[in-house]
Design a protein around this motif. Structure first.
Motif, PDB file in Angstrom:
ATOM      1  N   PRO A 180      45.652  54.320  -6.000  1.00  0.00           N
ATOM      2  CA  PRO A 180      44.184  54.334  -6.093  1.00  0.00           C
ATOM      3  C   PRO A 180      43.685  53.898  -7.461  1.00  0.00           C
ATOM      4  CG  PRO A 180      45.072  56.567  -5.906  1.00  0.00           C
ATOM      5  CD  PRO A 180      46.196  55.633  -5.654  1.00  0.00           C
ATOM      6  N   ASN A 233      43.659  50.200  -7.561  1.00  0.00           N
ATOM      7  CA  ASN A 233      42.560  49.664  -6.764  1.00  0.00           C
ATOM      8  C   ASN A 233      41.255  49.667  -7.546  1.00  0.00           C
ATOM      9  OD1 ASN A 233      43.495  48.750  -4.283  1.00  0.00           O
ATOM     10  ND2 ASN A 233      43.757  50.825  -3.519  1.00  0.00           N
ATOM     11  N   ASN A 234      41.174  50.553  -8.551  1.00  0.00           N
ATOM     12  CA  ASN A 234      39.957  50.653  -9.350  1.00  0.00           C
ATOM     13  C   ASN A 234      39.921  49.675 -10.504  1.00  0.00           C
ATOM     14  OD1 ASN A 234      38.287  52.512  -8.166  1.00  0.00           O
ATOM     15  ND2 ASN A 234      39.495  54.238  -8.904  1.00  0.00           N
ATOM     16  N   ASN A 259      34.894  52.000  -4.165  1.00  0.00           N
ATOM     17  CA  ASN A 259      35.903  52.635  -5.014  1.00  0.00           C
ATOM     18  C   ASN A 259      35.450  53.991  -5.527  1.00  0.00           C
ATOM     19  OD1 ASN A 259      37.776  50.694  -4.844  1.00  0.00           O
ATOM     20  ND2 ASN A 259      37.502  49.864  -6.899  1.00  0.00           N
ATOM     21  N   SER A 276      35.416  56.520  -2.880  1.00  0.00           N
ATOM     22  CA  SER A 276      36.786  56.943  -2.567  1.00  0.00           C
ATOM     23  C   SER A 276      37.281  57.945  -3.598  1.00  0.00           C
ATOM     24  CB  SER A 276      37.733  55.742  -2.569  1.00  0.00           C
ATOM     25  OG  SER A 276      37.373  54.817  -1.598  1.00  0.00           O
ATOM     26  N   LYS A 277      37.014  57.612  -4.867  1.00  0.00           N
ATOM     27  CA  LYS A 277      37.455  58.506  -5.937  1.00  0.00           C
ATOM     28  C   LYS A 277      36.811  59.881  -5.802  1.00  0.00           C
ATOM     29  CE  LYS A 277      38.030  57.275 -10.572  1.00  0.00           C
ATOM     30  NZ  LYS A 277      37.724  56.379 -11.739  1.00  0.00           N
ATOM     31  N   LYS A 316      38.465  61.831  -3.151  1.00  0.00           N
ATOM     32  CA  LYS A 316      39.735  62.402  -3.580  1.00  0.00           C
ATOM     33  C   LYS A 316      39.514  63.658  -4.418  1.00  0.00           C
ATOM     34  CE  LYS A 316      42.214  58.089  -3.436  1.00  0.00           C
ATOM     35  NZ  LYS A 316      43.099  58.187  -2.276  1.00  0.00           N
ATOM     36  N   HIS A 365      42.152  47.319  -0.340  1.00  0.00           N
ATOM     37  CA  HIS A 365      41.833  48.706  -0.682  1.00  0.00           C
ATOM     38  C   HIS A 365      41.625  49.552   0.576  1.00  0.00           C
ATOM     39  CE1 HIS A 365      39.241  51.713  -3.164  1.00  0.00           C
ATOM     40  NE2 HIS A 365      40.248  52.265  -2.554  1.00  0.00           N
ATOM     41  N   ASP A 401      44.637  52.373   0.954  1.00  0.00           N
ATOM     42  CA  ASP A 401      44.350  53.634   0.286  1.00  0.00           C
ATOM     43  C   ASP A 401      43.389  54.440   1.121  1.00  0.00           C
ATOM     44  OD1 ASP A 401      44.497  55.471  -1.656  1.00  0.00           O
ATOM     45  OD2 ASP A 401      42.802  54.675  -2.776  1.00  0.00           O
TER      46      ASP A 401
END
Lengths: 409, 409, 409, 409
Positions: A336, A339-340, D258, D261-262, D265, D356, D360
């Motif tokens: 991840p 991916n960033n 992104n 997604s972060k 998480k 991505h 992920d």
């Protein structure tokens, strides 16, 4: 493939996995495991294996002892009807035997494996030594082996007390202890002598120890590898945050990841049989103990002991699974973050890095039949519940049996 | 697509899969399997199939015999209550019948398949012939078929001894052997003649053989394909180590991998029904034998025989699974090596190679319902344990039954 | 996105899915399913749905009838102890009710769905019409519905014969047939009239039909989509073989694949509830019938009927699974061919095509809880065996019960 | 990494997740969950946690109460033989205890989590606020908590009625209610006082509430995140349709994905223990209730109550699974749309976006042992059916027992 040269002069005082694991290996050798020389030496070049050595001899003696006990139990099963207690004994001695064989095999390749490991350590020198790794490994070793020792002592004392309580007047305590309680399979065939009983007890002790030791060993290896992956993840994170655009740096990082992956695969090849035995063993004994846990126990001491022992078994199994899964988890963590990566720094190396992390997942496996991941833990738990429920149905009548062999007297 | 020309002059003395497999195929033909002509011929062009031939006739005769036995058993189940012994007989003859049908089908396409195989062999000629492949296949064939023969002879002898022991005074041994012990389903309906019994015995023999033979056949094919993939992996390794940067070489390598993958898919299409039958069969008989293993046996000879037979069954199943999974394993091996390719040589061909290996996994499948991988073996084992535990609960009373049909007398 | 213009003038005589499916839809409407107008019209523009119509009214009447039967059965379960026969009846009428609701929903969006389908057909016009699609669909429809009709007639006749045999002298045949054998739940609460019995019988007939119909419907849709994917695969194959290098051609091909994937997703959204009901239904009834199959049957006619009915159920389930999995299989087939593309023609379009096929797999799903693939069939089979074994243990005593409700008299 | 500047002046009236979730958090605090200050404050900067506060004190009091009840039940199991009712009580109080601990932990990191969330909200400001999010969350909270309250009141009333009916003449209603019906474990050891009973009842109430609350909490979080992913999907769709070719716009969109997604998480790390407890809890209680559902109930009121309660449990479990799986579903939705991007606009950003989304995957997990996806729901259902069938076999005799503890009197 490695852009940095292997440093030719080697600082002997440096940390290395070879040194971190030494403490655990020495303890293992006390019980005939891993008969390799030089584990306390200054560096991995001092390691060597030789067939004509006292350690190998000792290993063979334990093998013979265990094999004898195993044969006795199989003999019992073959001639009488098998029951759950006999099968447990066969599995116990069988796995002890297997573990010694596997560690003998491992000893053969250990020097080479440590050299491969050292090469990775050299190439990852600029990451520094994972903080507190050495202390961490020592603490894990101490805690687990001490608990195992306590448990073993408890079971011996508890059985001695029971012998005292249950024996006939004309029977020796030790006689009752060895012949009736502990090794009826053996002394039904052979005549009883005290020394024979003590020998059997030593074989038993080594069996118990080696059973705990493989779990510990997997945990130690996993910790060492996972912390290395963690270092790489941390560097990836720093590179991404500071927007490092230099392709050379990224290539170096990716190659470190590659080397570590390769090392993991090598370690996995060396260890996968041990992993298989460890998981099989734990699964089987949890089933048996779970089943035993349903039997009514009147004696408080026995209850306390039983739940201590069962808790230790479950705790160890969970730990070995979680530590084993740690490698896989850590090895996936760069994904991840990569991916960033900002589009301004994105380059071929990063793309290759992403593809590598995605496609070539790293983990310890049980002979490649299963990989240790967190998902595995859940399916093991599910399997245990299912089998347990069925076992209860089938052998449930044993739980009610007041004259059961293991009753308090 | 292939950059190297097919050599027009063909050396007849070359190794080829056609020759390696010939020994096994000839043995198969003795039992009516694979009625194709030319398997002992010098090259794959000599292969041909023709409906009007003695081999096809022989195949049809075995089909008729097996079908007759099958009908007898189904008749028994349909009119009387089904029990586990009748069902076993139906599965046994049914799968024998199916195997003959499937090998007849395979014989139809075998010449073509061998030609496709040969094209790949030509294009991989510069890899050399996989070392010891021919000897390896011959040893596997001999060991497995010999063991099967020993087992079959043992069961016949043991049953003859039992007939001698158990028959009434006014009964013929062969009569008892055929009518009571071996084929009660048949001779309950038809009148007993010695020649009829012998015919049934031959049908039985062919059934036993074909059951073992499909396992063997899958192993032979798997070995041949896996060793080819191994050669590609080895070349990939060499290219990576010597930092080959020539895109043309990499392309040729990738195309070889492609061709081999394509061949695997073709083989899989031809073989997948056989794989399905093999796995289904083995799974079923392991369940039955496992169940039988719990019955108390007093006779030592019977015990030894039983564990020999059961061990052979399990060993064969494990082998066919492991050899089958080998293809998948080998085909995945280039991946981590390709990930390690140095950035200086990385090119489009390598990227395509990586994507191909990742996305288009190669393996033998059972009619695409399952792929043979190492993970499969674990789930088969789990399935066996689960079903077994349930079977024990349901049919457990049979184990205790002293008048059981299969008791020692 | 589509590089070819939609042809403005539309040939009315062209083949289209709208026409191929018309035959099956008309048959469905006879039983109150899919109350949409214009299915026999010349093209998909003639399709329209209107709430105020005879077809919707008919649909509502069947809904009311089924709901009434359902309520009767639930009432029985709620007040008396539930047994396996009552639960079966609830599931039967419940799913029939659900199917009618779902087809009503589908009727609402059907005209739109057919328009989307037509757009894809227009854009794939240069592929030609899939050979024999229309005849294929008609044959499938005829075979399956005829078999269902035969089965239903058999069960009615068999029950009538049984009524004749078992009734008391003072009882009417029809009375016995309706009150005792067929709908005890209903006529325990309500008074019996002949017309009420006949109405119940019609509701039952519609239930049986709709149960078969959803399986058929899924098969028809799957076949149509799969054959389209097949056409694309064939074109990919041709392009690869003739080494087409024109990026524009490849782009058009990829976009056709995209459009077809999109259509599949749309169809899946419309159909996924129906798929869920179909699989749930079949799973449940196979379990029940499997269980029933173990009951001893003395009557030959009953035996034949039972195995016919059970075979039809299993055959239908296998067919719907295989046809459903066909879409997924076909949609994956371009992958290995694309991997074989020669490096000289490899371009961005092909790379995107490969990524698309890999990452965005197409299949019918049961409300996205599961995708229909070949692997699913295996797990369904495994589930059936497991549950069956447990069911046998639990309800096994019923099999022995001589006074069982369904006994021959 | 974010190309748009964080707006320095912050409009206090803006919508934010902080405000949307406030209503639910305040209700939670009434029962000692999430003891953080400032949840009703104008923005997330007002959030803070302090150990020395009334809320933490209240939380600790509930912890002590629950712990006491838990100890009482374990004590009962340890000394007497365990049965299913005792085990249920242990799980109930144990999970209530755990939930309070976990929410205390969550309270510690909540302010930080909300700040991370706010950063994403700022960066997604130009997407607008997800329509009706606030109202949606409020409605979910109200409906679920009201139903829980109704259920709890019903069970108290029903038990009070039963106490009135069943008590001896010389017994107080409340006495019977507390000592015999509700907390026999406690008042077998301690002496009964009315205030003690009421305290136990409060502990029970808090347990029931926190059990429902974690399900609700997961749903609220999932909804908020899913709707954000939906906004991104919608924008992707618009970009694709309007053929946006500007790489900068695509980059911004990818970066928003992104960030989201972060955030997911991060949320997952904070919540995954709670998810694990929620799913474990629901699974266990469904098994118990399912089992109870088979017991014959004569009392209509009791029947209605039971099915209401069971329905609520199942409904909640299904909802929490579906809402949890929603995040994963929404996060995957851009994939097929991106695959449809016209070749003229296809660029590196879009390729990275595709990779991505594929590699992920985002989802809530139960401590990473399992991810919440739609497939999980099916395997949970399968697990429930399997265990249930086995449970019925083992404990089935309880269902028949007329003197069962929970009988109507």
């Amino acid at each position: 493939m490695n852009s940095r040269p292997n440093k030719s002069h080697k600082e002997e005082n440096d940390d290395s996995f070879h040194k971190s694991i030494a403490f655990a290996l020495i303890l293992g050798q006390c019980f005939g495991l891993m008969p390799v020389y030089g584990i306390a030496g200054p560096n991995e070049r001092s390691l060597h294996f030789t067939w004509k050595s006292w350690r190998v001899l000792y290993c063979f003696l334990t093998l013979i002892g265990t094999f004898f006990a195993l044969i006795m139990c199989i003999h019992e099963i073959f001639w009488d009807k098998a029951n759950i207690f006999e099968i447990t004994a066969v599995i116990f001695f069988g796995s002890s035997f297997l573990v010694h064989i596997l560690f003998l095999q491992l000893a053969l390749i250990w020097p080479n494996l440590m050299r491969s490991w050292y090469v990775v350590e050299i190439s990852m020198r600029n990451y520094g030594w994972p903080p507190k790794l050495n202390r961490r490994l020592k603490i894990m070793t101490s805690v687990i082996l001490t608990t195992a020792a306590v448990e073993h002592i408890l079971v011996v004392i508890s059985n001695l007390l029971r012998s005292e309580r249950c024996r006939n007047d004309n029977q020796d305590i030790m006689n009752f202890f060895f012949v009736i309680l502990s090794y009826p399979q053996v002394f039904a065939v052979l005549e009883y002598y005290l020394w024979a009983g003590i020998l059997m007890q030593i074989v038993n002790l080594i069996g118990t120890f080696s059973w705990t030791y493989i779990d510990l060993f997997i945990m130690l290896i996993s910790t060492s590898l996972s912390l290395r992956f963690q270092q790489i993840t941390q560097r990836v994170e720093r590179y991404v945050e500071t927007k490092v655009a230099d392709e050379v740096l990224w290539r170096a990082l990716r190659e470190d990841y590659n080397k570590l992956s390769k090392l993991c695969k090598k370690v996995n090849e060396a260890l996968s049989s041990i992993v298989l035995v460890s998981f099989g063993n734990n699964l089987f004994f949890i089933l048996v103990q779970f089943f035993n846990s349903l039997r009514k126990r009147d004696d408080t001491l026995e209850k306390v002991y039983f739940f201590f022992s069962f808790g230790f078994l479950i705790g160890r199994t969970v730990c070995v699974s979680l530590y084993g899964a740690w490698i896989h988890d850590e090895s996936q963590k760069p994904l991840p973050i990569l991916n960033n990566v900002s589009s301004t720094v994105y380059n071929t190396e990063i793309r290759r890095f992403i593809l590598h992390v995605c496609f070539d997942s790293v983990s310890l496996t049980g002979k490649r039949f299963f990989s240790i991941t967190r998902g595995l833990i859940l399916s093991i738990a599910g399997t245990i519940v299912t089998y347990e429920l069925v076992l209860i149905q089938f052998y449930g009548y044993m739980l009610e049996d007041p004259n059961s062999k293991n009753a308090t007297c």
